[in-house]
Scaffold this motif. Structure first.
Motif, PDB file in Angstrom:
ATOM      1  N   ALA A   1       0.827  -1.206   0.000  1.00 64.69           N
ATOM      2  CA  ALA A   1       0.000   0.000   0.000  1.00 64.69           C
ATOM      3  C   ALA A   1       0.864   1.260   0.000  1.00 64.69           C
ATOM      4  O   ALA A   1       0.612   2.209  -0.760  1.00 64.69           O
ATOM      5  CB  ALA A   1      -0.937  -0.006   1.205  1.00 64.69           C
ATOM      6  N   LYS A   2       1.881   1.279   0.858  1.00 61.79           N
ATOM      7  CA  LYS A   2       2.749   2.463   0.933  1.00 61.79           C
ATOM      8  C   LYS A   2       3.543   2.645  -0.352  1.00 61.79           C
ATOM      9  O   LYS A   2       3.725   3.766  -0.830  1.00 61.79           O
ATOM     10  CB  LYS A   2       3.688   2.331   2.126  1.00 61.79           C
ATOM     11  N   MET A   3       4.029   1.537  -0.904  1.00 66.03           N
ATOM     12  CA  MET A   3       4.848   1.620  -2.118  1.00 66.03           C
ATOM     13  C   MET A   3       4.018   2.100  -3.306  1.00 66.03           C
ATOM     14  O   MET A   3       4.456   2.970  -4.076  1.00 66.03           O
ATOM     15  CB  MET A   3       5.461   0.255  -2.416  1.00 66.03           C
ATOM     16  N   LEU A   4       2.824   1.565  -3.477  1.00 66.65           N
ATOM     17  CA  LEU A   4       1.988   1.956  -4.601  1.00 66.65           C
ATOM     18  C   LEU A   4       1.567   3.418  -4.495  1.00 66.65           C
ATOM     19  O   LEU A   4       1.499   4.132  -5.505  1.00 66.65           O
ATOM     20  CB  LEU A   4       0.773   1.040  -4.696  1.00 66.65           C
ATOM     21  N   LYS A   5       1.320   3.876  -3.275  1.00 62.62           N
ATOM     22  CA  LYS A   5       1.005   5.305  -3.078  1.00 62.62           C
ATOM     23  C   LYS A   5       2.228   6.157  -3.414  1.00 62.62           C
ATOM     24  O   LYS A   5       2.112   7.209  -4.054  1.00 62.62           O
ATOM     25  CB  LYS A   5       0.588   5.532  -1.623  1.00 62.62           C
ATOM     26  N   ALA A   6       3.412   5.713  -3.016  1.00 62.39           N
ATOM     27  CA  ALA A   6       4.633   6.453  -3.309  1.00 62.39           C
ATOM     28  C   ALA A   6       4.881   6.518  -4.818  1.00 62.39           C
ATOM     29  O   ALA A   6       5.321   7.559  -5.343  1.00 62.39           O
ATOM     30  CB  ALA A   6       5.826   5.812  -2.602  1.00 62.39           C
ATOM     31  N   ILE A   7       4.597   5.423  -5.517  1.00 58.53           N
ATOM     32  CA  ILE A   7       4.776   5.398  -6.977  1.00 58.53           C
ATOM     33  C   ILE A   7       3.856   6.415  -7.640  1.00 58.53           C
ATOM     34  O   ILE A   7       4.279   7.201  -8.501  1.00 58.53           O
ATOM     35  CB  ILE A   7       4.505   3.984  -7.518  1.00 58.53           C
TER      36      ILE A   7
ATOM     37  N   THR B   1      -7.517   3.389  -5.529  1.00 55.04           N
ATOM     38  CA  THR B   1      -7.696   1.938  -5.672  1.00 55.04           C
ATOM     39  C   THR B   1      -7.111   1.363  -6.961  1.00 55.04           C
ATOM     40  O   THR B   1      -6.959   0.144  -7.067  1.00 55.04           O
ATOM     41  CB  THR B   1      -9.195   1.588  -5.633  1.00 55.04           C
ATOM     42  N   MET B   2      -6.764   2.211  -7.914  1.00 57.08           N
ATOM     43  CA  MET B   2      -6.362   1.725  -9.234  1.00 57.08           C
ATOM     44  C   MET B   2      -5.087   0.879  -9.177  1.00 57.08           C
ATOM     45  O   MET B   2      -5.080  -0.290  -9.595  1.00 57.08           O
ATOM     46  CB  MET B   2      -6.163   2.905 -10.190  1.00 57.08           C
TER      47      MET B   2
ATOM     48  N   ILE C   1      -4.548  -3.191  -9.838  1.00 59.19           N
ATOM     49  CA  ILE C   1      -3.627  -3.673 -10.864  1.00 59.19           C
ATOM     50  C   ILE C   1      -2.585  -4.603 -10.240  1.00 59.19           C
ATOM     51  O   ILE C   1      -2.265  -5.673 -10.785  1.00 59.19           O
ATOM     52  CB  ILE C   1      -2.928  -2.478 -11.549  1.00 59.19           C
ATOM     53  N   HIS C   2      -2.074  -4.203  -9.093  1.00 60.63           N
ATOM     54  CA  HIS C   2      -1.028  -4.981  -8.443  1.00 60.63           C
ATOM     55  C   HIS C   2      -1.556  -6.329  -7.953  1.00 60.63           C
ATOM     56  O   HIS C   2      -0.892  -7.365  -8.110  1.00 60.63           O
ATOM     57  CB  HIS C   2      -0.440  -4.193  -7.268  1.00 60.63           C
ATOM     58  N   GLU C   3      -2.739  -6.335  -7.380  1.00 59.38           N
ATOM     59  CA  GLU C   3      -3.310  -7.587  -6.897  1.00 59.38           C
ATOM     60  C   GLU C   3      -3.609  -8.529  -8.065  1.00 59.38           C
ATOM     61  O   GLU C   3      -3.433  -9.748  -7.955  1.00 59.38           O
ATOM     62  CB  GLU C   3      -4.589  -7.306  -6.094  1.00 59.38           C
ATOM     63  N   HIS C   4      -4.046  -7.967  -9.180  1.00 60.86           N
ATOM     64  CA  HIS C   4      -4.258  -8.778 -10.383  1.00 60.86           C
ATOM     65  C   HIS C   4      -2.953  -9.460 -10.788  1.00 60.86           C
ATOM     66  O   HIS C   4      -2.933 -10.671 -11.070  1.00 60.86           O
ATOM     67  CB  HIS C   4      -4.769  -7.895 -11.520  1.00 60.86           C
ATOM     68  N   TRP C   5      -1.843  -8.702 -10.820  1.00 62.54           N
ATOM     69  CA  TRP C   5      -0.555  -9.298 -11.173  1.00 62.54           C
ATOM     70  C   TRP C   5      -0.175 -10.414 -10.210  1.00 62.54           C
ATOM     71  O   TRP C   5       0.251 -11.492 -10.636  1.00 62.54           O
ATOM     72  CB  TRP C   5       0.541  -8.222 -11.179  1.00 62.54           C
ATOM     73  N   ARG C   6      -0.344 -10.189  -8.914  1.00 58.32           N
ATOM     74  CA  ARG C   6       0.050 -11.200  -7.933  1.00 58.32           C
ATOM     75  C   ARG C   6      -0.760 -12.482  -8.119  1.00 58.32           C
ATOM     76  O   ARG C   6      -0.210 -13.591  -8.072  1.00 58.32           O
ATOM     77  CB  ARG C   6      -0.129 -10.669  -6.505  1.00 58.32           C
ATOM     78  N   GLU C   7      -2.050 -12.361  -8.354  1.00 63.31           N
ATOM     79  CA  GLU C   7      -2.892 -13.549  -8.476  1.00 63.31           C
ATOM     80  C   GLU C   7      -2.593 -14.311  -9.767  1.00 63.31           C
ATOM     81  O   GLU C   7      -2.472 -15.535  -9.769  1.00 63.31           O
ATOM     82  CB  GLU C   7      -4.370 -13.152  -8.415  1.00 63.31           C
ATOM     83  N   VAL C   8      -2.470 -13.589 -10.879  1.00 63.45           N
ATOM     84  CA  VAL C   8      -2.231 -14.275 -12.155  1.00 63.45           C
ATOM     85  C   VAL C   8      -0.846 -14.906 -12.178  1.00 63.45           C
ATOM     86  O   VAL C   8      -0.661 -16.015 -12.700  1.00 63.45           O
ATOM     87  CB  VAL C   8      -2.407 -13.295 -13.340  1.00 63.45           C
ATOM     88  N   SER C   9       0.131 -14.248 -11.605  1.00 58.66           N
ATOM     89  CA  SER C   9       1.496 -14.793 -11.616  1.00 58.66           C
ATOM     90  C   SER C   9       1.581 -16.125 -10.871  1.00 58.66           C
ATOM     91  O   SER C   9       2.468 -16.939 -11.150  1.00 58.66           O
ATOM     92  CB  SER C   9       2.482 -13.790 -11.024  1.00 58.66           C
TER      93      SER C   9
END
Length: 508
Positions: free
Chosen positions: A253-259, A359-360, A364-372
């Motif tokens: 959460a912190k990293m994605l907000k920082a990005i 939330t965007m 996106i990140h959770e989608h990557w984690r699940e599909v990977s």
């Protein structure tokens, strides 16, 4: 441009005459006959073995060219293309290789046809007064950085040193210095290339300007580039390196907000980041690795604060030369692995305080984690996602420098995603490739749904060629007029389909 096709160079004409008598000769033998000064190496020769092993992906190494050809001048390239044209009745596929960092099979690799290696086109000529530098496509970026080290000048280029110059430049080229100077290709002043009929052509703002634009993001469709002339920039020491963060939901959460905040709010053009998350061994290894760069010896304390305030276990940043930094980053490419790489371009919400802005990236990140996780059982699998900020400032600079084929607008901020799967066993290639398609496809579906719902701007979102998978349709994502420009130039410069039909890569 049509005048170029009406007059072949003297060298091309001579090659054609010599080749007329070589009936049914293969291209390798034909080249040896008409250009004895050009090195041609065959399988089991040490030079052949060395060149063919210098790919990032083992799937490219597994392809075996009939010979490897080493031109050292544009005249050599003219002779080589003449030999390839002479075999039009029995056409062999061929490929052109710079650094071999593109993992798509048959793009810079070939099986059963000649491979043209540009490694001897490795000249570097710097004007110390103006910073204008002429360099060859056979270099890697750490080699070019080493040549310029100590001169006070640096070229806008790759963030990892073992990336090849040729393919990188023709794909546009994202750099640590892109917020200062745009795509790497935007600093090119002149291309020298040999087109399909053997003519040596110069493309610049004043000479063949349409071709000049098309070469900045158009790939290998127009000829073989034998030299780039670019503007280098004054540079002293830089500050950079990696930080490593153990993964947790809180860290995500912190990293994605920082990005997102860095992409939208950073106003220091000297600063750049590439945050990546790596999953390996079915999640046994799960961490964030953030590449940081500052074009100066000491960054302001606040510029990376949103990242450095997150709990981390490694901080390997240091002040050093630019050459040392890009060489140090070579650790990120693992030898002996097969790779598939894909990309997607995410426009960010116009209102950074909106619900979607919050939330965007997490979705996106959770989608990557699940599909990977679909390929967690693949031997040696490492799944990686990189968030590459593309703030509107880069688009502004690119347009100010004359533009390029991608022609990004400065209406929105964007993030260019790089998706990377590496693994060991060749039999896993198809299913890992399908997982990659599922990953970027799901991201694209989400973007389109948010746009249809009016939550995201209906922004132009081309693909970044250097990170794209062979199944992605690069040219269909460009502005229609630029895709048409590339198509018409390719047909004009290559009417018989030498590059369009016998080499890999995306075709307009």
């Amino acid at each position: 441009m049509s005048r170029l096709l009406k007059r072949s160079s003297l060298a091309a004409w001579l090659c054609l005459c010599l080749l007329a008598g070589l009936v049914a000769a293969d291209s390798c033998s034909a080249i040896e006959a008409v250009a004895p000064s050009v090195q041609v190496k065959y399988r089991f020769d040490p030079a052949y073995t060395s060149t063919n092993s210098e790919y990032w992906s083992t799937t490219c190494i597994a392809l075996k060219p009939s010979c490897i050809i080493y031109p050292s001048s544009s005249r050599d390239v003219t002779a080589i293309l003449g030999a390839l044209r002479s075999n039009a009745s029995d056409p062999e596929p061929f490929a052109v290789k710079s650094g071999g960092h593109n993992p798509n099979n048959y793009f810079a690799s070939v099986d059963g046809g000649p491979l043209i290696s540009t490694e001897k086109l490795n000249h570097v000529i710097l004007d110390l007064e103006t910073g204008i530098v002429r360099f060859g496509p056979g270099l890697r970026w750490d080699e070019l950085a080493d040549k310029l080290d100590g001169s006070g000048w640096s070229a806008v280029g790759g963030r990892m040193g073992n990336v090849g110059v040729g393919g990188y430049m023709l794909g546009g080229g994202l750099s640590f210095m892109s917020q200062e100077y745009g795509w790497a290709a935007n600093s090119v002043l002149e291309f020298e290339l040999v087109v399909a009929n053997g003519t040596v052509v110069t493309a610049s703002e004043d000479r063949n300007p349409d071709l000049f634009r098309a070469l900045k993001g158009g790939g290998n469709n127009f000829g073989i580039v034998t030299s780039f002339t670019a503007q280098a920039y004054r540079q002293g020491q830089v500050h950079g390196g990696v930080m490593v963060f153990p993964r947790s939901r809180d860290t995500d959460a912190k990293m994605l907000k920082a990005i997102q905040d860095f992409t939208v709010y950073n106003d220091d053009d000297k600063a750049a980041v590439i945050p990546t998350q790596e999953r390996a061994g079915g999640g046994i290894v799960d961490a964030w690795i953030v590449f940081m760069f500052y074009d100066g010896p000491s960054p302001p304390e606040t510029v990376f604060k949103n990242f450095t305030d997150i709990k981390h276990i490694v901080d390997a940043r240091k002040t050093c030369s630019y050459a040392e930094l890009v060489r140090t980053n070579n650790w990120a490419v693992l030898k002996g692995q097969a790779y598939v790489i894909g990309t997607e371009t995410l426009p960010l919400p116009e209102d950074p305080s909106s619900d979607l802005a919050a939330t965007m990236l997490p979705e996106i990140h959770e989608h990557w984690r699940e599909v990977s996780k679909q390929v967690d059982d693949a031997v040696g699998i490492i799944a990686s996602i990189a968030y590459q900020p593309f703030p509107r400032r880069i688009a502004q600079v690119a347009r100010d420098k004359g533009g390029d084929l991608l022609d990004m607008d400065d209406d929105v901020d964007r993030i260019i995603i790089e998706l990377n799967y590496s693994f060991v066993v060749k039999k896993d290639y198809e299913r890992v490739g399908q997982t990659l398609e599922d990953t970027y496809g799901g991201m694209r579906d989400r973007v389109l749904a948010w746009q249809e719902a009016g939550q995201l701007p209906d922004a132009y979102a081309p693909l970044f060629m250097n990170d794209a998978y062979d199944e992605q349709d690069y040219f269909s994502r460009l502005r229609p007029q630029h895709a048409e420009l590339a198509r018409s130039l390719a047909e004009e410069l290559d009417p018989n389909g030498l590059f369009r039909e016998r080499t890999g890569g995306w075709k307009p």
